[in-house]
Write a protein that holds these residues in place. Sequence first.
Motif, short mmCIF file in Angstrom:
data_model
loop_
_atom_site.label_atom_id
_atom_site.label_comp_id
_atom_site.label_asym_id
_atom_site.label_seq_id
_atom_site.Cartn_x
_atom_site.Cartn_y
_atom_site.Cartn_z
N CYS A 187 5.12 -12.92 17.55
CA CYS A 187 4.93 -13.20 18.98
C CYS A 187 4.01 -12.15 19.55
CB CYS A 187 6.28 -13.20 19.69
SG CYS A 187 7.35 -14.56 19.14
N GLY A 188 3.04 -12.60 20.33
CA GLY A 188 2.01 -11.70 20.81
C GLY A 188 0.87 -11.66 19.82
N LYS A 189 0.06 -10.62 19.92
CA LYS A 189 -1.13 -10.50 19.07
C LYS A 189 -0.76 -10.01 17.67
CE LYS A 189 -5.61 -8.50 18.74
NZ LYS A 189 -6.74 -7.88 19.17
N PRO A 190 -1.15 -10.75 16.63
CA PRO A 190 -0.89 -10.29 15.26
C PRO A 190 -1.64 -8.99 14.97
CG PRO A 190 -1.59 -12.60 15.27
CD PRO A 190 -1.83 -12.05 16.64
N GLU A 191 -0.96 -8.08 14.28
CA GLU A 191 -1.58 -6.82 13.85
C GLU A 191 -1.72 -6.86 12.33
OE1 GLU A 191 0.88 -3.61 15.21
OE2 GLU A 191 0.93 -4.41 17.25
N PHE A 192 -2.91 -6.54 11.85
CA PHE A 192 -3.19 -6.60 10.42
C PHE A 192 -3.50 -5.21 9.86
CE2 PHE A 192 -4.03 -10.82 12.05
CZ PHE A 192 -3.36 -11.61 11.14
N ARG A 193 -3.29 -5.06 8.56
CA ARG A 193 -3.51 -3.78 7.89
C ARG A 193 -4.98 -3.38 7.89
NH1 ARG A 193 -5.06 -1.39 3.28
NH2 ARG A 193 -3.81 0.35 2.49
N ASP A 194 -5.87 -4.38 7.71
CA ASP A 194 -7.30 -4.10 7.62
C ASP A 194 -8.09 -5.33 8.04
OD1 ASP A 194 -7.23 -5.82 5.37
OD2 ASP A 194 -6.97 -4.13 4.00
N GLN A 195 -9.38 -5.29 7.83
CA GLN A 195 -10.26 -6.37 8.27
C GLN A 195 -10.23 -7.60 7.38
OE1 GLN A 195 -11.78 -6.27 11.30
NE2 GLN A 195 -10.53 -4.43 11.47
N GLU A 196 -9.41 -7.60 6.35
CA GLU A 196 -9.24 -8.81 5.53
C GLU A 196 -8.33 -9.82 6.24
OE1 GLU A 196 -10.77 -9.53 2.59
OE2 GLU A 196 -11.86 -7.64 2.77
N PHE A 197 -7.52 -9.36 7.20
CA PHE A 197 -6.62 -10.20 7.98
C PHE A 197 -5.65 -11.01 7.11
CE2 PHE A 197 -10.53 -9.71 10.52
CZ PHE A 197 -10.00 -8.99 11.58
N ASP A 198 -5.21 -10.42 5.99
CA ASP A 198 -4.29 -11.12 5.10
C ASP A 198 -2.97 -10.37 4.91
OD1 ASP A 198 -5.21 -9.01 3.57
OD2 ASP A 198 -5.85 -10.23 1.87
N THR A 199 -2.80 -9.27 5.65
CA THR A 199 -1.59 -8.46 5.52
C THR A 199 -1.09 -8.11 6.91
OG1 THR A 199 -2.48 -7.54 3.46
CG2 THR A 199 -0.60 -6.41 4.46
N LEU A 200 -0.04 -8.82 7.34
CA LEU A 200 0.51 -8.68 8.68
C LEU A 200 1.46 -7.49 8.76
CD1 LEU A 200 0.57 -10.32 11.43
CD2 LEU A 200 2.75 -11.22 10.60
N LEU A 201 1.43 -6.81 9.90
CA LEU A 201 2.27 -5.63 10.11
C LEU A 201 3.39 -5.84 11.14
CD1 LEU A 201 -0.57 -2.94 10.29
CD2 LEU A 201 0.91 -3.45 8.33
N ASN A 202 3.33 -6.90 11.95
CA ASN A 202 4.25 -7.00 13.08
C ASN A 202 4.98 -8.34 13.23
OD1 ASN A 202 1.79 -8.27 13.84
ND2 ASN A 202 2.19 -7.89 16.00
N PRO A 203 5.65 -8.82 12.18
CA PRO A 203 6.42 -10.05 12.37
C PRO A 203 7.61 -9.84 13.30
CG PRO A 203 6.95 -9.07 10.26
CD PRO A 203 5.82 -8.26 10.84
N SER A 204 7.93 -10.87 14.08
CA SER A 204 9.09 -10.83 14.98
C SER A 204 10.31 -11.45 14.30
CB SER A 204 8.79 -11.62 16.26
OG SER A 204 7.63 -11.14 16.87
N VAL A 205 10.08 -12.52 13.54
CA VAL A 205 11.15 -13.23 12.85
C VAL A 205 10.68 -13.50 11.42
CG1 VAL A 205 12.57 -15.34 12.80
CG2 VAL A 205 11.85 -14.37 15.01
N ILE A 206 11.55 -13.26 10.45
CA ILE A 206 11.25 -13.58 9.06
C ILE A 206 12.29 -14.56 8.57
CG2 ILE A 206 11.23 -12.68 6.69
CD1 ILE A 206 9.92 -10.14 7.76
N LEU A 207 11.83 -15.60 7.86
CA LEU A 207 12.72 -16.61 7.27
C LEU A 207 12.54 -16.60 5.77
CD1 LEU A 207 11.29 -17.95 10.05
CD2 LEU A 207 13.10 -19.59 9.61
N GLU A 208 13.63 -16.50 5.04
CA GLU A 208 13.61 -16.55 3.58
C GLU A 208 14.50 -17.71 3.13
OE1 GLU A 208 11.69 -15.02 1.60
OE2 GLU A 208 11.28 -13.00 2.34
N VAL A 209 13.96 -18.52 2.23
CA VAL A 209 14.74 -19.59 1.60
C VAL A 209 15.25 -19.01 0.29
CG1 VAL A 209 14.69 -21.93 0.68
CG2 VAL A 209 13.34 -21.36 2.72
N LEU A 210 16.56 -18.98 0.14
CA LEU A 210 17.19 -18.35 -1.01
C LEU A 210 17.17 -19.27 -2.22
CD1 LEU A 210 20.40 -17.02 0.80
CD2 LEU A 210 18.20 -15.85 0.49
N SER A 211 16.95 -18.68 -3.39
CA SER A 211 17.07 -19.40 -4.65
C SER A 211 17.95 -18.57 -5.57
CB SER A 211 15.69 -19.64 -5.27
OG SER A 211 15.05 -18.41 -5.52
N SER A 212 18.33 -19.12 -6.70
CA SER A 212 19.24 -18.40 -7.59
C SER A 212 18.66 -17.07 -8.04
CB SER A 212 19.63 -19.26 -8.79
OG SER A 212 18.47 -19.63 -9.52
#
Length: 192
Positions: free
Chosen positions: A88-113
Motif C-alpha cells: 500500500c502506497g509507493k513500492p520501494e525497491f532495492r535497486d533500479q532493476e525494480f524486481d526486489t520489493l522492500l515494503n510489503p504491507s501484507v504477505i500471503l503464503e499458500v502452504l504445501s507439505s
Amino acid sequence: MTAVAIKMYTEQEYLELERAAEYKSEYYRGEIFAMSGASRYHNRITENLSGEIYLALKGKSCQSFSRDMRVHIPENTLYTYPDLLIVCGKPEFRDQEFDTLLNPSVILEVLSSSTEGYDQGKKFHLYRSLRTLVEYVVIDSQEIRAAVYRKGSNGMWILASEAADLEGSIEIGHIGLTLKMADVYAQVEDLR
C-alpha cells in the motif's frame, strides 16, 4: 569423516545469479536455496486469491504482486518469493532493476507439505522484521484451513482471523477484504 564446505555468497553475487537463472532461489545469510515447484492445488488457490485481491484493490492505492516478485529483508538478509503480497502506497525497491520489493504491507503464503513448517515458523519469524508488514496470511493447500496474523499497535503479532471449512471466511483487515473459503478453494476438490 570430513565436513563438506558450504559455498557462501554475497547478496550481490546472489542477485546476479538469480537474475540470470531459469529457476528461483531464496537467499539467507550467504546461502542460496533452490525453490521447489508448486502443486496443482497450490497454484489453483494462488490464482483464486490473486483474482479476489485484484478485485478488492481495484481503484485503491494498494497493489498486489504474484510469486515472481522477490522480497528482501535487509535486517536479516532474507531474499524470498511470497506466493502473493500487497503493498500500500509507493513500492520501494532495492535497486533500479525494480524486481526486489522492500515494503510489503501484507504477505500471503499458500502452504504445501514441503513448506508448511518453514512458512509458519522460521519464515514468519523473518518476515516480522519487515517494518511495513502488518498482516501475514497462510492458506493450506492440503486441507481447508486459513489464518490471518496481524501486528498490533504494540508490535505484537496475534491470530486475528481463521477458518477451517468452506462456509467460513477470513479477513485481511488492512485492505478491508473478507475472503470466503468457498472462493479461496474454488475448483479445488477432495480437501476436507
